[in-house]
Each structure stands twice: as structure tokens, then as C-alpha cells.
Design a protein around this motif. Sequence first.
Motif, short mmCIF file in Angstrom:
data_model
loop_
_atom_site.label_atom_id
_atom_site.label_comp_id
_atom_site.label_asym_id
_atom_site.label_seq_id
_atom_site.Cartn_x
_atom_site.Cartn_y
_atom_site.Cartn_z
N GLU A 242 -12.70 75.19 107.39
CA GLU A 242 -13.18 76.57 107.48
C GLU A 242 -12.55 77.29 108.68
O GLU A 242 -12.13 78.45 108.56
N VAL A 243 -12.49 76.62 109.82
CA VAL A 243 -11.91 77.24 111.02
C VAL A 243 -10.44 77.55 110.80
O VAL A 243 -9.96 78.64 111.15
N LEU A 244 -9.70 76.60 110.22
CA LEU A 244 -8.28 76.83 109.97
C LEU A 244 -8.06 77.95 108.96
O LEU A 244 -7.14 78.76 109.12
N ASP A 245 -8.88 78.01 107.92
CA ASP A 245 -8.78 79.11 106.95
C ASP A 245 -9.00 80.45 107.64
O ASP A 245 -8.26 81.41 107.41
N HIS A 246 -10.03 80.51 108.48
CA HIS A 246 -10.33 81.76 109.18
C HIS A 246 -9.18 82.13 110.13
O HIS A 246 -8.75 83.28 110.18
N ALA A 247 -8.69 81.13 110.88
CA ALA A 247 -7.59 81.38 111.82
C ALA A 247 -6.34 81.83 111.07
O ALA A 247 -5.63 82.75 111.51
N LEU A 248 -6.04 81.18 109.95
CA LEU A 248 -4.87 81.55 109.16
C LEU A 248 -5.01 82.97 108.62
O LEU A 248 -4.06 83.75 108.66
N HIS A 249 -6.20 83.31 108.14
CA HIS A 249 -6.44 84.65 107.63
C HIS A 249 -6.26 85.69 108.74
O HIS A 249 -5.57 86.71 108.55
N LEU B 91 -20.40 62.38 109.17
CA LEU B 91 -19.86 63.14 110.29
C LEU B 91 -18.40 63.49 110.07
O LEU B 91 -17.98 64.63 110.28
N GLU B 92 -17.63 62.52 109.61
CA GLU B 92 -16.21 62.77 109.34
C GLU B 92 -16.04 63.84 108.28
O GLU B 92 -15.20 64.74 108.40
N GLN B 93 -16.86 63.79 107.23
CA GLN B 93 -16.77 64.78 106.15
C GLN B 93 -17.13 66.17 106.66
O GLN B 93 -16.46 67.15 106.36
N ARG B 94 -18.18 66.25 107.47
CA ARG B 94 -18.59 67.56 108.00
C ARG B 94 -17.55 68.12 108.95
O ARG B 94 -17.30 69.33 108.97
N ILE B 95 -16.94 67.26 109.76
CA ILE B 95 -15.88 67.71 110.67
C ILE B 95 -14.70 68.23 109.86
O ILE B 95 -14.13 69.28 110.18
#
Length: 136
Positions: free
Chosen positions: A92-99, A82-86
Motif C-alpha cells: 500500500e505504501v509503495l503504491d501510494h508513493a508511486l502514485h 505479521l509477515e503478511q500484514r507487513i
Amino acid sequence: MNQAFDASIPVLTEIMRDEAPAPAAPAAARSAAEAAPHPAPANDAGAPALPPLDDADAWEALERRLAERVLQQLSSRVDFVLEQRIKDSIHEVLDHALHTLTLEIRAGLHDTIGKIVARAVQQEITHLQANSSRRK
């Protein structure tokens, strides 16, 4: 569900092998149990002997210990997965938000710089026109 075998997750026979033997039964029950023939366990020699089939309390105790042990081992594994998936999801979310943020800032800067340059050019043209009309 087609998943690869994960060697870090124990199988039930490994848990049984690691279990401590059941607590000693009272003397009367023990002598009766010893007198009755028991088939040899079909598991490793290091595994504890299974309780007699008619000893419901011993079977319940064994079931509780096994359930607790399996739950404990699965919980630690689930926590790790669970920790790894989070972490992966957050990445992924931060990469998308940063982009997205980079694109928005770039578009805003492009628009602002375009307006500044247009205003500067307009002021320069006005200044040149004013100077040329004074010279005439």
C-alpha cells in the motif's frame, strides 16, 4: 473480538493429545500413585494421562511443556500473519508513493515542456520579426 475460527491454530486439547507422557516417577511414588484410584481422563484415548493431583512437580513440568508448545505454535502463526500484514502495508505504501511520484513527475514534465515550448515560440517569433524587419 469477533474473528473467524482459524483451523491452523491448534486448540489446547490437540496440544495435550500430542504431548508425550510425563517422565516415569520413582518406583515408590509410582506404586503409591498406582494404588490410588484415578478418574479416567475426559479427553481422547490417545492423550497422555494427567499426573496425580498431589504431584506438583509433574504438574509444573506439564505446564512448562504445554506453555513451550503453545508458544512455539503461536510464534510460527504470528510470524506468518505479521509477515503478511507487513507485505500488505508495504504494498500500500509503495503504491501510494508511486502514485504521488508519478503525479509529481507528470506535473514537472508538464511545466518544463510548457516552458520549452513557450521559449521556442518566443524565439521563433523573434526570428520571424527580425526577418520581416530586414525585408522592409
